[in-house]
Write a protein that holds these residues in place. Structure first.
Motif, PDB file in Angstrom:
ATOM      1  N   ASP A 135       7.751 -48.207 -92.272  1.00 50.74           N
ATOM      2  CA  ASP A 135       8.729 -47.177 -92.651  1.00 50.74           C
ATOM      3  C   ASP A 135       9.511 -46.702 -91.440  1.00 50.74           C
ATOM      4  OD1 ASP A 135       8.021 -47.287 -95.282  1.00 50.74           O
ATOM      5  OD2 ASP A 135       6.629 -45.582 -95.203  1.00 50.74           O
ATOM      6  N   SER A 136       8.806 -46.512 -90.328  1.00 51.42           N
ATOM      7  CA  SER A 136       9.483 -46.046 -89.115  1.00 51.42           C
ATOM      8  C   SER A 136      10.486 -47.078 -88.634  1.00 51.42           C
ATOM      9  CB  SER A 136       8.444 -45.772 -88.031  1.00 51.42           C
ATOM     10  OG  SER A 136       9.076 -45.383 -86.832  1.00 51.42           O
ATOM     11  N   GLN A 137      10.115 -48.345 -88.670  1.00 52.35           N
ATOM     12  CA  GLN A 137      11.028 -49.396 -88.221  1.00 52.35           C
ATOM     13  C   GLN A 137      12.257 -49.471 -89.134  1.00 52.35           C
ATOM     14  OE1 GLN A 137       9.218 -53.229 -88.109  1.00 52.35           O
ATOM     15  NE2 GLN A 137      10.954 -54.221 -87.106  1.00 52.35           N
ATOM     16  N   ARG A 138      12.027 -49.320 -90.447  1.00 53.59           N
ATOM     17  CA  ARG A 138      13.149 -49.383 -91.395  1.00 53.59           C
ATOM     18  C   ARG A 138      14.138 -48.244 -91.148  1.00 53.59           C
ATOM     19  NH1 ARG A 138      13.628 -46.663 -96.012  1.00 53.59           N
ATOM     20  NH2 ARG A 138      11.422 -46.069 -95.966  1.00 53.59           N
ATOM     21  N   LEU A 139      13.635 -47.055 -90.913  1.00 52.88           N
ATOM     22  CA  LEU A 139      14.519 -45.903 -90.700  1.00 52.88           C
ATOM     23  C   LEU A 139      15.213 -45.987 -89.346  1.00 52.88           C
ATOM     24  CD1 LEU A 139      12.246 -43.092 -92.174  1.00 52.88           C
ATOM     25  CD2 LEU A 139      14.281 -44.131 -93.228  1.00 52.88           C
ATOM     26  N   MET A 140      14.543 -46.531 -88.338  1.00 50.82           N
ATOM     27  CA  MET A 140      15.176 -46.700 -87.032  1.00 50.82           C
ATOM     28  C   MET A 140      16.335 -47.692 -87.132  1.00 50.82           C
ATOM     29  SD  MET A 140      13.797 -44.792 -84.631  1.00 50.82           S
ATOM     30  CE  MET A 140      14.083 -45.655 -83.096  1.00 50.82           C
ATOM     31  N   GLN A 141      16.146 -48.738 -87.911  1.00 44.94           N
ATOM     32  CA  GLN A 141      17.244 -49.693 -88.099  1.00 44.94           C
ATOM     33  C   GLN A 141      18.438 -49.031 -88.824  1.00 44.94           C
ATOM     34  OE1 GLN A 141      15.472 -52.969 -90.173  1.00 44.94           O
ATOM     35  NE2 GLN A 141      14.582 -53.884 -88.305  1.00 44.94           N
ATOM     36  N   ARG A 142      18.106 -48.202 -89.797  1.00 49.30           N
ATOM     37  CA  ARG A 142      19.190 -47.499 -90.512  1.00 49.30           C
ATOM     38  C   ARG A 142      19.982 -46.612 -89.551  1.00 49.30           C
ATOM     39  NH1 ARG A 142      22.832 -47.406 -94.537  1.00 49.30           N
ATOM     40  NH2 ARG A 142      23.057 -45.353 -95.533  1.00 49.30           N
ATOM     41  N   PHE A 143      19.255 -45.921 -88.639  1.00 46.89           N
ATOM     42  CA  PHE A 143      19.935 -45.073 -87.663  1.00 46.89           C
ATOM     43  C   PHE A 143      20.765 -45.918 -86.704  1.00 46.89           C
ATOM     44  CE2 PHE A 143      19.831 -43.350 -83.312  1.00 46.89           C
ATOM     45  CZ  PHE A 143      20.532 -42.174 -83.486  1.00 46.89           C
ATOM     46  N   ALA A 144      20.237 -47.048 -86.298  1.00 49.28           N
ATOM     47  CA  ALA A 144      20.961 -47.883 -85.341  1.00 49.28           C
ATOM     48  C   ALA A 144      22.230 -48.453 -85.958  1.00 49.28           C
ATOM     49  CB  ALA A 144      20.046 -49.014 -84.846  1.00 49.28           C
ATOM     50  N   GLN A 145      22.216 -48.686 -87.243  1.00 48.96           N
ATOM     51  CA  GLN A 145      23.364 -49.312 -87.884  1.00 48.96           C
ATOM     52  C   GLN A 145      24.436 -48.284 -88.281  1.00 48.96           C
ATOM     53  OE1 GLN A 145      21.759 -51.477 -91.180  1.00 48.96           O
ATOM     54  NE2 GLN A 145      20.849 -53.085 -89.884  1.00 48.96           N
ATOM     55  N   ASP A 146      24.005 -47.125 -88.842  1.00 48.36           N
ATOM     56  CA  ASP A 146      24.978 -46.218 -89.467  1.00 48.36           C
ATOM     57  C   ASP A 146      25.002 -44.825 -88.857  1.00 48.36           C
ATOM     58  OD1 ASP A 146      25.669 -48.231 -91.307  1.00 48.36           O
ATOM     59  OD2 ASP A 146      23.919 -47.697 -92.542  1.00 48.36           O
ATOM     60  N   GLY A 147      24.103 -44.544 -87.933  1.00 42.81           N
ATOM     61  CA  GLY A 147      24.162 -43.249 -87.261  1.00 42.81           C
ATOM     62  C   GLY A 147      23.268 -42.208 -87.881  1.00 42.81           C
ATOM     63  N   LEU A 148      23.376 -40.974 -87.291  1.00 41.21           N
ATOM     64  CA  LEU A 148      22.462 -39.906 -87.678  1.00 41.21           C
ATOM     65  C   LEU A 148      22.750 -39.406 -89.089  1.00 41.21           C
ATOM     66  CD1 LEU A 148      20.188 -38.026 -86.788  1.00 41.21           C
ATOM     67  CD2 LEU A 148      21.936 -36.469 -85.871  1.00 41.21           C
ATOM     68  N   ASP A 149      24.048 -39.280 -89.467  1.00 40.37           N
ATOM     69  CA  ASP A 149      24.372 -38.774 -90.799  1.00 40.37           C
ATOM     70  C   ASP A 149      23.832 -39.693 -91.891  1.00 40.37           C
ATOM     71  OD1 ASP A 149      25.600 -36.618 -89.667  1.00 40.37           O
ATOM     72  OD2 ASP A 149      27.621 -37.544 -89.728  1.00 40.37           O
ATOM     73  N   ALA A 150      23.967 -40.966 -91.671  1.00 43.62           N
ATOM     74  CA  ALA A 150      23.445 -41.914 -92.662  1.00 43.62           C
ATOM     75  C   ALA A 150      21.939 -41.782 -92.772  1.00 43.62           C
ATOM     76  CB  ALA A 150      23.825 -43.338 -92.274  1.00 43.62           C
ATOM     77  N   LEU A 151      21.273 -41.569 -91.654  1.00 52.66           N
ATOM     78  CA  LEU A 151      19.807 -41.422 -91.690  1.00 52.66           C
ATOM     79  C   LEU A 151      19.436 -40.151 -92.460  1.00 52.66           C
ATOM     80  CD1 LEU A 151      17.030 -42.375 -90.826  1.00 52.66           C
ATOM     81  CD2 LEU A 151      17.321 -41.171 -88.646  1.00 52.66           C
ATOM     82  N   VAL A 152      20.239 -39.063 -92.281  1.00 51.73           N
ATOM     83  CA  VAL A 152      19.957 -37.837 -93.028  1.00 51.73           C
ATOM     84  C   VAL A 152      20.110 -38.092 -94.519  1.00 51.73           C
ATOM     85  CG1 VAL A 152      20.794 -35.504 -93.511  1.00 51.73           C
ATOM     86  CG2 VAL A 152      20.608 -36.311 -91.136  1.00 51.73           C
ATOM     87  N   ARG A 153      21.171 -38.789 -94.909  1.00 54.75           N
ATOM     88  CA  ARG A 153      21.371 -39.080 -96.329  1.00 54.75           C
ATOM     89  C   ARG A 153      20.210 -39.935 -96.876  1.00 54.75           C
ATOM     90  NH1 ARG A 153      26.686 -39.701 -94.398  1.00 54.75           N
ATOM     91  NH2 ARG A 153      26.452 -41.978 -94.387  1.00 54.75           N
ATOM     92  N   THR A 154      19.755 -40.875 -96.092  1.00 54.84           N
ATOM     93  CA  THR A 154      18.646 -41.740 -96.554  1.00 54.84           C
ATOM     94  C   THR A 154      17.402 -40.913 -96.808  1.00 54.84           C
ATOM     95  OG1 THR A 154      19.522 -43.630 -95.323  1.00 54.84           O
ATOM     96  CG2 THR A 154      17.178 -43.686 -95.952  1.00 54.84           C
ATOM     97  N   LEU A 155      17.064 -40.003 -95.888  1.00 56.00           N
ATOM     98  CA  LEU A 155      15.870 -39.174 -96.073  1.00 56.00           C
ATOM     99  C   LEU A 155      16.035 -38.251 -97.284  1.00 56.00           C
ATOM    100  CD1 LEU A 155      15.136 -40.302 -93.276  1.00 56.00           C
ATOM    101  CD2 LEU A 155      14.351 -38.014 -92.631  1.00 56.00           C
ATOM    102  N   GLN A 156      17.261 -37.695 -97.455  1.00 50.46           N
ATOM    103  CA  GLN A 156      17.483 -36.824 -98.609  1.00 50.46           C
ATOM    104  C   GLN A 156      17.373 -37.601 -99.916  1.00 50.46           C
ATOM    105  OE1 GLN A 156      21.337 -35.198 -97.663  1.00 50.46           O
ATOM    106  NE2 GLN A 156      20.460 -33.484 -96.423  1.00 50.46           N
ATOM    107  N   ALA A 157      17.904 -38.837 -99.904  1.00 51.55           N
ATOM    108  CA  ALA A 157      17.816 -39.658-101.125  1.00 51.55           C
ATOM    109  C   ALA A 157      16.360 -39.978-101.459  1.00 51.55           C
ATOM    110  CB  ALA A 157      18.622 -40.945-100.928  1.00 51.55           C
TER     111      ALA A 157
END
Length: 461
Positions: A53-75
């Motif tokens: 899970d940590s690796q998946r979320l780190m990749q999401r942050f690396a690709q789309d930035g902090l806002d995208a990571l916030v949206r992913t966690l909220q979703a």
């Protein structure tokens, strides 16, 4: 305390306790391995899931930035993340929460990536959590973890099961130790009771041997055989004592009376010489008797005057024939050595040459004395399986059947008119037993045949 010392003094209790301790250590080690393996596997699975899970979320942050990571966690939180065991928390550079389903004290978080086990707040409750901390570019922090309530519950359940199993095993071992001690003491009690009865003079007492032939049954059989041998020796000693008192008292009394009569009269020189000669003859007979008794006692006790070596029975038979040939000729008898078919030459046994020669000489002397004038005495050495037999057979009047069993008893004489002490065959039996053999007396047709049966194998090189 005194009772415990008394228990520990018991060999059976100590042995059972040692075995129980060893088994307890084995069971405890086994349960410890089971516990560690079970808990370890669960922890590894949880760590792998959190790492993915940590690796998946780190990749999401690396690709789309902090806002995208916030949206992913909220979703994910909107899809019901709060109902599961997964834990997420995203903090900005000022360590203010941006998204997630848990709260924790951020003041003590490490300044580098780390794996943590902390108490956190989730839906108003404090829970134990496994967390992985990741520092993001820009100073943000990502915590991915897992609620350890189920993990702790399983660990507690496994630990309780192990402790329960260990407790049951301890009870079983304690009971087994008691039963083992009781069985061991019961087996030893028979031996102790028999020993006590023997010490009290009941020489006929024996250890009861029942059930399966275990170690104690075999020990009991060995002790019983030893007691049989001791009783036989005691009976022999008692018989010898009685016989000595009966047979030796007469010549001693005769010598004493003869000397007393001579001392109380005016005896001439011829009378004195006669008295002294007769007394010396009687005393010499007593000396010979005691010498034979001593030799019998030495043989029965297993005492060797000389070390055993390879001895040729054929040569002993020839020597004895030569020694008694003149005696037989004077009595009008024939003494010959015959040769059996396939008789070994030489016929080797392992023993003492002097003792074996003495035994053969006694057999020949008895045969010549009791077979009568004109008799024929034959010496034959023959093979009997792994044994060798030296047979001394005569064609004399023989021995009545009811007397065969008594031949060989100390001081037993078949014919009181024949000179001797009644110790010859007893000496032969003792010498045969010393060499691991037997003396067998068999009726002939006519006459008597004495067989000296000796082991003829396992002779040292």
């Amino acid at each position: 305390m005194a009772g415990l010392r008394g228990l520990w003094a018991s060999t059976g209790f100590r042995l059972a306790a040692y075995v129980g301790l060893l088994v307890s250590i084995t069971i405890a080690a086994t349960l410890a391995v089971v516990y560690l393996q079970t808990v370890g596997v669960m922890q590894q699975r949880m760590a792998r899931a959190v790492a993915l899970d940590s690796q998946r979320l780190m990749q999401r942050f690396a690709q789309d930035g902090l806002d995208a990571l916030v949206r992913t966690l909220q979703a994910e939180q909107a899809r019901g993340l709060d109902g599961g065991d997964e834990l997420l928390l995203l903090l900005d550079a000022g360590r203010r929460p941006l998204a997630g389903n848990m709260q924790l004290d951020t003041a003590e978080l490490p300044r580098a990536d780390a794996t943590l086990q902390r108490s956190i707040e989730r839906r108003g409750r404090t829970v134990h959590a496994y967390l992985q901390l990741r520092h993001l570019d820009g100073g943000a922090l990502l915590l991915v973890g897992h609620d350890m309530r189920d993990q702790d519950g399983v660990e507690s359940l496994v630990l309780q099961a192990c402790l329960a199993a260990l407790g049951v095993s301890a009870l079983l071992l304690a009971g087994g130790t008691f039963v083992f001690r009781q069985r061991l003491e019961g087996a030893v009690a028979d031996i102790r009771e028999t020993a006590g009865r023997i010490a009290a003079g009941q020489l006929q007492a024996r250890i009861p041997v029942l059930g399966e032939p275990d170690e104690f049954a075999l020990l009991g059989q060995d002790i019983n055989r030893m007691l049989d041998r001791i009783q036989a020796l005691m009976d022999g000693v008692r018989h010898v004592s009685d016989t000595i008192a009966h047979n030796l008292r007469t010549p001693l009394t005769r010598v004493l009376l003869r000397l007393q009569r001579t001392a109380g009269a005016d005896a001439d020189a011829v009378t004195l010489r006669t008295v002294l000669h007769d007394s010396a003859t009687d005393l010499q007979e007593l000396a010979i008797t005691f010498e034979k008794l001593l030799r019998i006692a030495e043989a029965e006790a297993g005492t060797r005057r000389m070390p055993f070596e390879a001895v040729d029975l054929q040569a002993i038979a020839r020597d004895v024939c030569e020694l008694y040939d003149a005696v037989a000729e004077d009595a009008g008898q024939a003494l010959v050595q015959t040769h059996a078919e396939a008789a070994p030459e030489p016929a080797l046994v392992h023993g003492d040459a002097d003792l074996l020669a003495s035994a053969v000489a006694n057999l020949v002397d008895n045969a010549l004395k009791h077979s009568g004038p004109g008799a024929r005495v034959e010496l034959t050495v023959r093979q009997a399986g792994t044994h060798l037999q030296l047979a001394v057979c005569d064609n004399g009047p023989g021995v009545p059947a009811h007397e065969l069993q008594r031949l060989g008893l100390r001081f037993h004489r078949l014919n009181a008119a024949v000179p001797g002490q009644g110790l010859g065959l007893a000496s032969v039996r003792a010498i045969a037993a010393l060499h691991g053999g037997t003396l067998q007396l068999q009726p002939g047709t006519p006459g008597l045949c004495a067989l000296l049966d000796l082991p003829g194998h396992a002779i040292p090189a």
